[in-house]
Design a protein around this motif. Structure first.
Motif, PDB file in Angstrom:
ATOM      1  N   LEU A   1       5.625  64.427  63.548  1.00 39.22           N
ATOM      2  CA  LEU A   1       6.711  64.254  62.584  1.00 39.22           C
ATOM      3  C   LEU A   1       8.019  64.774  63.165  1.00 39.22           C
ATOM      4  O   LEU A   1       8.094  65.916  63.612  1.00 39.22           O
ATOM      5  CB  LEU A   1       6.394  65.004  61.287  1.00 39.22           C
ATOM      6  N   SER A   2       9.037  63.951  63.164  1.00 39.98           N
ATOM      7  CA  SER A   2      10.371  64.357  63.603  1.00 39.98           C
ATOM      8  C   SER A   2      11.404  63.552  62.845  1.00 39.98           C
ATOM      9  O   SER A   2      11.126  62.445  62.373  1.00 39.98           O
ATOM     10  CB  SER A   2      10.554  64.158  65.116  1.00 39.98           C
ATOM     11  N   THR A   3      12.597  64.097  62.719  1.00 36.29           N
ATOM     12  CA  THR A   3      13.658  63.387  62.012  1.00 36.29           C
ATOM     13  C   THR A   3      14.075  62.141  62.792  1.00 36.29           C
ATOM     14  O   THR A   3      13.787  61.989  63.965  1.00 36.29           O
ATOM     15  CB  THR A   3      14.882  64.294  61.813  1.00 36.29           C
ATOM     16  N   HIS A   4      14.767  61.262  62.112  1.00 37.38           N
ATOM     17  CA  HIS A   4      15.251  59.991  62.672  1.00 37.38           C
ATOM     18  C   HIS A   4      14.083  59.120  63.136  1.00 37.38           C
ATOM     19  O   HIS A   4      14.107  58.546  64.231  1.00 37.38           O
ATOM     20  CB  HIS A   4      16.249  60.224  63.813  1.00 37.38           C
ATOM     21  N   SER A   5      13.073  59.039  62.301  1.00 35.82           N
ATOM     22  CA  SER A   5      11.908  58.215  62.612  1.00 35.82           C
ATOM     23  C   SER A   5      11.419  57.523  61.344  1.00 35.82           C
ATOM     24  O   SER A   5      11.720  57.941  60.222  1.00 35.82           O
ATOM     25  CB  SER A   5      10.777  59.076  63.191  1.00 35.82           C
ATOM     26  N   LEU A   6      10.638  56.460  61.529  1.00 31.21           N
ATOM     27  CA  LEU A   6      10.065  55.757  60.391  1.00 31.21           C
ATOM     28  C   LEU A   6       9.093  56.649  59.621  1.00 31.21           C
ATOM     29  O   LEU A   6       9.015  56.577  58.384  1.00 31.21           O
ATOM     30  CB  LEU A   6       9.350  54.492  60.871  1.00 31.21           C
ATOM     31  N   LEU A   7       8.362  57.506  60.349  1.00 30.23           N
ATOM     32  CA  LEU A   7       7.434  58.413  59.684  1.00 30.23           C
ATOM     33  C   LEU A   7       8.180  59.396  58.793  1.00 30.23           C
ATOM     34  O   LEU A   7       7.748  59.693  57.671  1.00 30.23           O
ATOM     35  CB  LEU A   7       6.594  59.165  60.722  1.00 30.23           C
ATOM     36  N   PHE A   8       9.311  59.898  59.271  1.00 32.25           N
ATOM     37  CA  PHE A   8      10.082  60.847  58.467  1.00 32.25           C
ATOM     38  C   PHE A   8      10.659  60.157  57.233  1.00 32.25           C
ATOM     39  O   PHE A   8      10.712  60.743  56.144  1.00 32.25           O
ATOM     40  CB  PHE A   8      11.201  61.478  59.296  1.00 32.25           C
ATOM     41  N   ALA A   9      11.087  58.904  57.396  1.00 34.89           N
ATOM     42  CA  ALA A   9      11.575  58.142  56.247  1.00 34.89           C
ATOM     43  C   ALA A   9      10.484  58.011  55.192  1.00 34.89           C
ATOM     44  O   ALA A   9      10.736  58.152  53.983  1.00 34.89           O
ATOM     45  CB  ALA A   9      12.055  56.764  56.696  1.00 34.89           C
ATOM     46  N   GLU A  10       9.258  57.763  55.639  1.00 35.70           N
ATOM     47  CA  GLU A  10       8.141  57.653  54.705  1.00 35.70           C
ATOM     48  C   GLU A  10       7.869  58.987  54.017  1.00 35.70           C
ATOM     49  O   GLU A  10       7.708  59.061  52.798  1.00 35.70           O
ATOM     50  CB  GLU A  10       6.892  57.190  55.463  1.00 35.70           C
ATOM     51  N   ARG A  11       7.832  60.073  54.806  1.00 38.41           N
ATOM     52  CA  ARG A  11       7.529  61.391  54.252  1.00 38.41           C
ATOM     53  C   ARG A  11       8.615  61.874  53.279  1.00 38.41           C
ATOM     54  O   ARG A  11       8.325  62.615  52.335  1.00 38.41           O
ATOM     55  CB  ARG A  11       7.373  62.412  55.383  1.00 38.41           C
ATOM     56  N   SER A  12       9.846  61.457  53.475  1.00 41.07           N
ATOM     57  CA  SER A  12      10.926  61.953  52.626  1.00 41.07           C
ATOM     58  C   SER A  12      10.860  61.399  51.203  1.00 41.07           C
ATOM     59  O   SER A  12      11.605  61.849  50.329  1.00 41.07           O
ATOM     60  CB  SER A  12      12.292  61.632  53.246  1.00 41.07           C
ATOM     61  N   GLY A  13       9.956  60.453  50.978  1.00 42.08           N
ATOM     62  CA  GLY A  13       9.770  59.936  49.631  1.00 42.08           C
ATOM     63  C   GLY A  13       8.515  60.438  48.944  1.00 42.08           C
ATOM     64  O   GLY A  13       8.207  60.000  47.828  1.00 42.08           O
ATOM     65  N   THR A  14       7.796  61.372  49.554  1.00 44.31           N
ATOM     66  CA  THR A  14       6.522  61.827  48.990  1.00 44.31           C
ATOM     67  C   THR A  14       6.712  62.894  47.923  1.00 44.31           C
ATOM     68  O   THR A  14       7.753  63.569  47.850  1.00 44.31           O
ATOM     69  CB  THR A  14       5.609  62.402  50.098  1.00 44.31           C
ATOM     70  N   GLU A  15       5.679  63.075  47.123  1.00 42.13           N
ATOM     71  CA  GLU A  15       5.677  64.121  46.107  1.00 42.13           C
ATOM     72  C   GLU A  15       5.735  65.502  46.754  1.00 42.13           C
ATOM     73  O   GLU A  15       6.395  66.424  46.236  1.00 42.13           O
ATOM     74  CB  GLU A  15       4.435  64.000  45.229  1.00 42.13           C
ATOM     75  N   LEU A  16       5.064  65.667  47.891  1.00 42.10           N
ATOM     76  CA  LEU A  16       5.090  66.949  48.596  1.00 42.10           C
ATOM     77  C   LEU A  16       6.506  67.280  49.057  1.00 42.10           C
ATOM     78  O   LEU A  16       6.972  68.421  48.920  1.00 42.10           O
ATOM     79  CB  LEU A  16       4.137  66.919  49.799  1.00 42.10           C
ATOM     80  N   ALA A  17       7.209  66.292  49.621  1.00 43.27           N
ATOM     81  CA  ALA A  17       8.587  66.528  50.056  1.00 43.27           C
ATOM     82  C   ALA A  17       9.456  66.953  48.879  1.00 43.27           C
ATOM     83  O   ALA A  17      10.339  67.820  49.015  1.00 43.27           O
ATOM     84  CB  ALA A  17       9.155  65.278  50.716  1.00 43.27           C
ATOM     85  N   HIS A  18       9.208  66.356  47.722  1.00 37.65           N
ATOM     86  CA  HIS A  18       9.992  66.734  46.546  1.00 37.65           C
ATOM     87  C   HIS A  18       9.709  68.188  46.151  1.00 37.65           C
ATOM     88  O   HIS A  18      10.639  68.933  45.796  1.00 37.65           O
ATOM     89  CB  HIS A  18       9.661  65.804  45.376  1.00 37.65           C
ATOM     90  N   LYS A  19       8.461  68.610  46.216  1.00 34.53           N
ATOM     91  CA  LYS A  19       8.138  70.003  45.899  1.00 34.53           C
ATOM     92  C   LYS A  19       8.843  70.959  46.857  1.00 34.53           C
ATOM     93  O   LYS A  19       9.338  72.019  46.439  1.00 34.53           O
ATOM     94  CB  LYS A  19       6.620  70.211  45.967  1.00 34.53           C
TER      95      LYS A  19
END
Length: 411
Positions: free
Chosen positions: A358-376
């Motif tokens: 996982l690193s910023t400026h990636s498709l994976l980070f874009a996906e993770r930034s919408g998760t419930e965990l990221a919101h917590k």
């Protein structure tokens, strides 16, 4: 039982949790490039206006910037004590797949939907405490567009959006928790060489080859890298390798100190001009943008860090953080104008565990930034940010220490 201001603040953020989650997902699902964040601008300004903030849309003459402010005079309208003010920044621009000018959007690969949510939540928390406990002060949320490209905070800073604030803070999502994040300063130069066209077979000696100037400059920059500091970065691309008699290139340069950034700038200018002189071309050089290195305020950072540690977050030492610089942000310019901080929070774990790959400026980070965990994770960090902002309003000695440190460092 009467709640204290801190508990009121935390309760207000918890109460708004579902609305904040919805706001984050709306921005996440509508990615927009810098200065084109029309959906985000309307969505967030409507959100803040509905919650009692005085909202200035299209602030500072920028179509997608805004300022949302709440002022409380306290119990005594004749109170002459200073009205302390705290600001938070919300970003909401998305990433382009192939660069700032590319129309193909990568999405929220830097998690700016979370940055936006953090600023909104922090402002809501402080406002709730001010209202319930008659706290004299000002809280200001600044909607700052185009961080990924041209830096919307810079013209907003120049046009007075940050005036009157005792401190301004924001947080950034990442793959780990960092208290003393140290982004590099960055500048971008746009270079155009002009030559002279000639017939290739009958009179080539009459021509001036602008591609020669580009090649010479590009190679000279490669040699310069050997004599620059390990913390410096230089990267160039050729944007036009030759149409008619003209060529162009873009160079970005980075350093973790202003004097090193300025030195790199001057060295690059010498290279471009020397290449023009050597080939007979003319050269046009334009500085497209420049972000200053982040200037962390330790008084604010340590207070935020103490709140985060009370929530279970653990940090490396400041020395470790500041010897591993990374990234660049226009928040750096803000922190050279007034006390500020820009910590990072881990979006993939509440326990500080790093997700492999996982690193910023990636498709994976874009996906993770919408998760419930990221919101917590962002709500937890926003609470610490909001509590630190509340301390700016409540504790004059704390605010003075932050200002004194800032003034001393500027000397």
């Amino acid at each position: 039982m009467q709640l204290n201001p801190g508990k009121t603040l935390l309760s207000a953020i918890d109460k708004a949790n579902a609305d904040l989650r919805s706001l984050s997902l709306k921005i996440h699902s509508h990615p927009e490039l810098g200065y084109q964040e029309y959906y985000a601008h309307k969505t967030v300004t409507d959100f803040m206006a509905e919650r009692g903030f005085n909202v200035t849309r299209h602030a500072c003459g920028i179509e997608t910037a805004f300022i949302a402010e709440y002022v409380h005079q306290g119990n005594n309208l004749d109170d002459k004590t200073p009205l302390r003010s705290v600001g938070f920044c919300s970003e909401y621009d998305a990433l382009a797949l192939g660069g700032s000018g590319d129309k193909v959007v990568l999405g929220q690969g830097c998690g700016h939907n979370l940055i936006c949510t953090a600023g909104v939540a922090a402002a809501l928390g402080v406002k709730a405490a001010m209202e319930k406990h008659n706290i004299r002060g000002r809280v200001r949320l600044l909607g700052t567009p185009a961080e990924e490209s041209l830096g919307g905070k810079i013209p907003m800073l120049e046009r007075g959006a940050f005036d009157g604030l005792d401190a301004c803070m924001m947080i950034h999502p990442g793959q780990f928790d960092v208290l003393y994040r140290q982004p590099l300063g960055v500048g971008r130069l746009e270079i155009e060489y002009r030559g002279k066209a000639a017939h290739a077979s009958s009179s080539p000696w009459e021509g001036i080859n602008a591609l020669d100037a580009i090649a010479m400059a590009y190679n000279a920059i490669g040699q310069l890298r050997q004599q620059t500091l390990p913390s410096n970065r230089i990267h160039s691309i050729v944007t036009n390798g030759g149409q008619a008699a003209n060529t162009s290139m873009t160079t970005q340069y980075r350093a973790n100190k202003n004097e090193d950034l300025n030195k790199l700038h001057d060295q690059l200018i010498e290279i471009y001009e020397a290449a023009a002189e050597a080939t007979g071309c003319t050269v046009k050089i334009e500085k497209a943008m420049e972000y200053m290195p982040l200037h962390n305020n330790s008084i604010l950072a340590d207070r935020y860090g103490a709140y985060m540690e009370s929530f279970g977050v653990h940090y490396n030492s400041r020395q470790v953080d500041e010897t591993t610089p990374a990234g660049s942000t226009d928040m750096g310019n803000v922190t050279h104008a007034l006390p500020g901080i820009h910590p990072v929070f881990n979006i993939a774990s509440l326990e500080g565990v790093r997700e492999p790959g996982l690193s910023t400026h990636s498709l994976l980070f874009a996906e993770r930034s919408g998760t419930e965990l990221a919101h917590k994770t962002v709500i937890r960090a926003a609470k610490a940010l909001s509590l630190t902002g509340l301390d700016v309003l409540l504790d004059g000695e704390f605010t003075k220490k932050a200002k004194d440190e800032f003034d001393q460092s500027k000397k």
